[in-house]
Design a protein around this motif. Structure first.
Motif, PDB file in Angstrom:
ATOM      1  N   ASN A  31     -54.568  20.729 -15.070  1.00 39.56           N
ATOM      2  CA  ASN A  31     -54.032  19.428 -15.473  1.00 39.56           C
ATOM      3  C   ASN A  31     -54.402  19.022 -16.899  1.00 39.56           C
ATOM      4  OD1 ASN A  31     -52.292  17.392 -14.640  1.00 39.56           O
ATOM      5  ND2 ASN A  31     -53.961  15.986 -14.166  1.00 39.56           N
ATOM      6  N   ARG A  32     -54.957  19.953 -17.672  1.00 41.32           N
ATOM      7  CA  ARG A  32     -55.272  19.695 -19.073  1.00 41.32           C
ATOM      8  C   ARG A  32     -54.524  20.708 -19.921  1.00 41.32           C
ATOM      9  NH1 ARG A  32     -59.343  17.256 -22.081  1.00 41.32           N
ATOM     10  NH2 ARG A  32     -60.357  16.595 -20.155  1.00 41.32           N
ATOM     11  N   ASP A  90     -42.055  26.584  -7.966  1.00 39.15           N
ATOM     12  CA  ASP A  90     -41.288  25.433  -8.428  1.00 39.15           C
ATOM     13  C   ASP A  90     -41.214  25.496  -9.951  1.00 39.15           C
ATOM     14  OD1 ASP A  90     -40.818  24.338  -5.938  1.00 39.15           O
ATOM     15  OD2 ASP A  90     -42.686  23.192  -5.947  1.00 39.15           O
ATOM     16  N   VAL A  91     -40.025  25.373 -10.493  1.00 42.08           N
ATOM     17  CA  VAL A  91     -39.828  25.481 -11.935  1.00 42.08           C
ATOM     18  C   VAL A  91     -39.254  24.177 -12.469  1.00 42.08           C
ATOM     19  CG1 VAL A  91     -38.746  26.762 -13.805  1.00 42.08           C
ATOM     20  CG2 VAL A  91     -39.385  27.953 -11.698  1.00 42.08           C
ATOM     21  N   GLN A  92     -39.977  23.536 -13.362  1.00 41.23           N
ATOM     22  CA  GLN A  92     -39.469  22.354 -14.040  1.00 41.23           C
ATOM     23  C   GLN A  92     -38.743  22.786 -15.309  1.00 41.23           C
ATOM     24  OE1 GLN A  92     -41.881  18.752 -14.047  1.00 41.23           O
ATOM     25  NE2 GLN A  92     -43.560  19.926 -13.129  1.00 41.23           N
ATOM     26  N   PRO A 102     -46.732  27.635  -6.682  1.00 38.90           N
ATOM     27  CA  PRO A 102     -46.991  27.783  -8.117  1.00 38.90           C
ATOM     28  C   PRO A 102     -45.986  26.972  -8.930  1.00 38.90           C
ATOM     29  CG  PRO A 102     -47.055  29.911  -7.022  1.00 38.90           C
ATOM     30  CD  PRO A 102     -46.538  28.929  -6.013  1.00 38.90           C
ATOM     31  N   GLN A 103     -46.426  26.458 -10.065  1.00 44.69           N
ATOM     32  CA  GLN A 103     -45.574  25.604 -10.887  1.00 44.69           C
ATOM     33  C   GLN A 103     -45.403  26.202 -12.280  1.00 44.69           C
ATOM     34  OE1 GLN A 103     -46.239  21.232 -10.587  1.00 44.69           O
ATOM     35  NE2 GLN A 103     -48.049  21.822  -9.407  1.00 44.69           N
ATOM     36  N   LEU A 156     -48.132  26.016 -15.049  1.00 41.12           N
ATOM     37  CA  LEU A 156     -48.621  24.644 -15.165  1.00 41.12           C
ATOM     38  C   LEU A 156     -49.800  24.330 -14.255  1.00 41.12           C
ATOM     39  CD1 LEU A 156     -45.211  22.703 -15.270  1.00 41.12           C
ATOM     40  CD2 LEU A 156     -46.662  23.358 -17.206  1.00 41.12           C
ATOM     41  N   ASP A 157     -50.196  25.265 -13.402  1.00 39.74           N
ATOM     42  CA  ASP A 157     -51.207  24.928 -12.395  1.00 39.74           C
ATOM     43  C   ASP A 157     -52.314  25.967 -12.288  1.00 39.74           C
ATOM     44  OD1 ASP A 157     -49.568  26.904 -11.390  1.00 39.74           O
ATOM     45  OD2 ASP A 157     -49.606  26.150  -9.338  1.00 39.74           O
TER      46      ASP A 157
END
Length: 493
Positions: free
Chosen positions: A84-85, A59-61, A11-12, A275-276
């Motif tokens: 992705n939108r 995963d964390v940005q 997961p993002q 994000l995903d």
């Protein structure tokens, strides 16, 4: 090098660093009394703990905050991301609008397809738009920050069914502060944060055994503002009773203190954005948001009628757009206005139109037509959405012509029989009677000549009329009775 979306199976999430976090203004009830009362070092430690916990599952940005934008740390409001939108936020409060360009730049530079809602329509991102965990539909909040008008744009952008929920408690100004979809069809939420039609919609979609209700003790702890990753739920605090409910449903809870951010009205979920997220394939774009235009003529400004009508729309769960306004420039000149009434569903729109018609509005242009009739199915029982009468002269349209209603009275229904229309009390209705429903083809004359004396709407303030908030009370009582029945409780009447 920044990792592009979709490049990992984990997961993002995105989080904004808290270096510039503080409370320097008040835009929600939690901020009141807390200006300049945050402890930055403590807030940074709490944020770091949350970051470490989420990083253990995903995963964390990271994105740097910006000086002068203290609420940017509440990343959930950046926009809504599905496949992705991203549909970028348009913030209601000017204090946060500087974030919009920064988030737009970040998403574009990281490979997302960026869309934006037109100016003048507010949308506060994933704070007010939550995807069902199975990707079947999207829950969208409105009423306190995001505009109802944003929901059709959400549905179109992501080609997904969008369900509108009206928030009514100012403490829970974003949907994610009181509503948390969970995997396996579960929902953790605060029913008292929503109006009755929204609660009915929730109950239509979520089975009773899948609803995890938060009470007035659990709600202020921001338990609903949680990050759900698989069967793990990360939240500020979990009371023992709630932990037991979640455990029975197969979830484990990780607590992490968010007290410094709660001072600003946010917690774990507010500080992150997924994000995903993905929605199911072969879905259809559906938004139940609907509208109808009404026309009103009279002493709109000096009598306060215009303000009263707009209040009816907003307080009844709708929104509006004034398409045309021609004011009278002298004391005895009438004003005219065309108002587009916007509602989340047909049932809400019909109710609003009825109330506006009782104030003298008529349906505009080609939308006007013959009154809609429904048969009485049992003695003394009116059909759903029956038109309620006032003391003012009323006409209904039958076969393209206006027909005056006889025996005009307060709080009656209109019965059409053998070419004549008459007011009747509900208790006098007989099975088979044809009753006018909704607001189509109904015209009320509001006797504007009385406006100078201040009597124009005095009957509405007398405290005697059953029109005053009765519908709201009945809605609430009916919903509470349903809740008691679900719990196998007993009712004493």
């Amino acid at each position: 090098m920044e990792r592009k979306p979709g490049s990992t199976s984990k997961p993002q999430f995105l989080m904004v660093t808290p270096d510039h976090y503080r409370i320097s203004y008040v835009i929600n009830p939690w901020m009141e009394g807390n200006i300049n009362r945050t402890a930055l070092e403590k807030a940074q430690n709490q944020w770091e703990n949350l970051y470490k916990i989420v990083s253990g599952f995903a995963d964390v940005q990271l994105m740097d905050g910006r000086d002068g934008l203290p609420d940017m740390v509440f990343t959930a409001n950046a926009g809504l991301v599905i496949e992705n939108r991203v549909l970028l936020a348009r913030f209601y409060h000017p204090e946060r609008r500087g974030e919009e360009e920064l988030f737009s730049e970040w998403f574009e530079s990281n490979g997302f397809k960026v869309a934006q809602i037109p100016e003048g329509i507010f949308f506060e991102g994933a704070g007010d738009a939550l995807l069902d965990c199975d990707g079947r539909w999207l829950w969208a909040g409105y009423g306190l920050r995001s505009s109802l008008e944003s929901h059709p744009y959400i549905a179109e952008t992501f080609n997904i069914e969008t369900l509108s929920l009206r928030l009514t408690d100012k403490r829970f100004y974003h949907l994610d502060t009181c509503f948390c979809p969970l995997p396996k069809g579960y929902l953790m939420y605060i029913p008292s944060a929503f109006d009755a039609p929204s609660n009915r919609l929730i109950e239509e979609r979520i089975a009773p055994d899948k609803r995890i209700v938060l009470d007035e003790v659990e709600a202020p702890a921001f338990s609903a503002n949680a990050v759900a990753i698989g069967e793990t739920i990360i939240m500020n605090h979990c009371f023992p009773s709630l932990r037991q409910k979640l455990a029975r449903a197969g979830f484990s809870v990780v607590e992490t203190c968010m007290s410094e951010f709660m001072k600003a009205g946010g917690s774990a979920k507010c500080l992150t954005i997924r994000l995903d997220e993905k929605a199911i394939e072969n879905r259809e774009e559906i938004s139940t948001v609907t509208s109808r235009t009404v026309k009103v003529t009279g002493q709109l400004i000096d009598s306060g009628l215009m303000t009263e009508m707009l209040d009816i729309i907003v307080n009844g769960g709708g929104s509006f757009r004034i398409d045309e306004l021609k004011p009278g420039y002298k004391k005895n000149e009438v004003s005219t206005a065309k108002i587009e009434v916007i509602a989340p569903r047909d049932e809400v729109l019909n109710r609003l139109i009825q109330k506006l018609v009782r104030q003298g509005a008529t349906l505009s242009g080609i939308e006007n037509g013959d009154a809609i009739l429904a048969a009485v199915k049992a003695d003394g029982v009116a059909p759903e959405h029956f038109a309620t009468t006032t003391i003012y002269p009323t006409d209904i349209m039958v076969n393209g012509e206006w027909l005056r209603v006889e025996n005009q009275r307060m709080d009656g229904v209109i019965v059409l029989n053998n070419g004549s229309a008459k007011c009747s009390l509900i208790r006098d209705l007989k099975k088979g009677d044809m009753v006018v429903t909704g607001g189509l083809g109904v015209k009320v004359s509001t006797l504007s000549d009385k406006s100078d004396s201040g009597e124009k709407f005095s009957f509405m303030g007398s405290g005697v009329s059953s029109e005053r908030k009765v519908e709201i009370a009945i809605d609430r009582v009916a919903w509470e009775m349903g809740r008691i029945k679900e719990r196998a409780g007993k009712l004493v009447v």
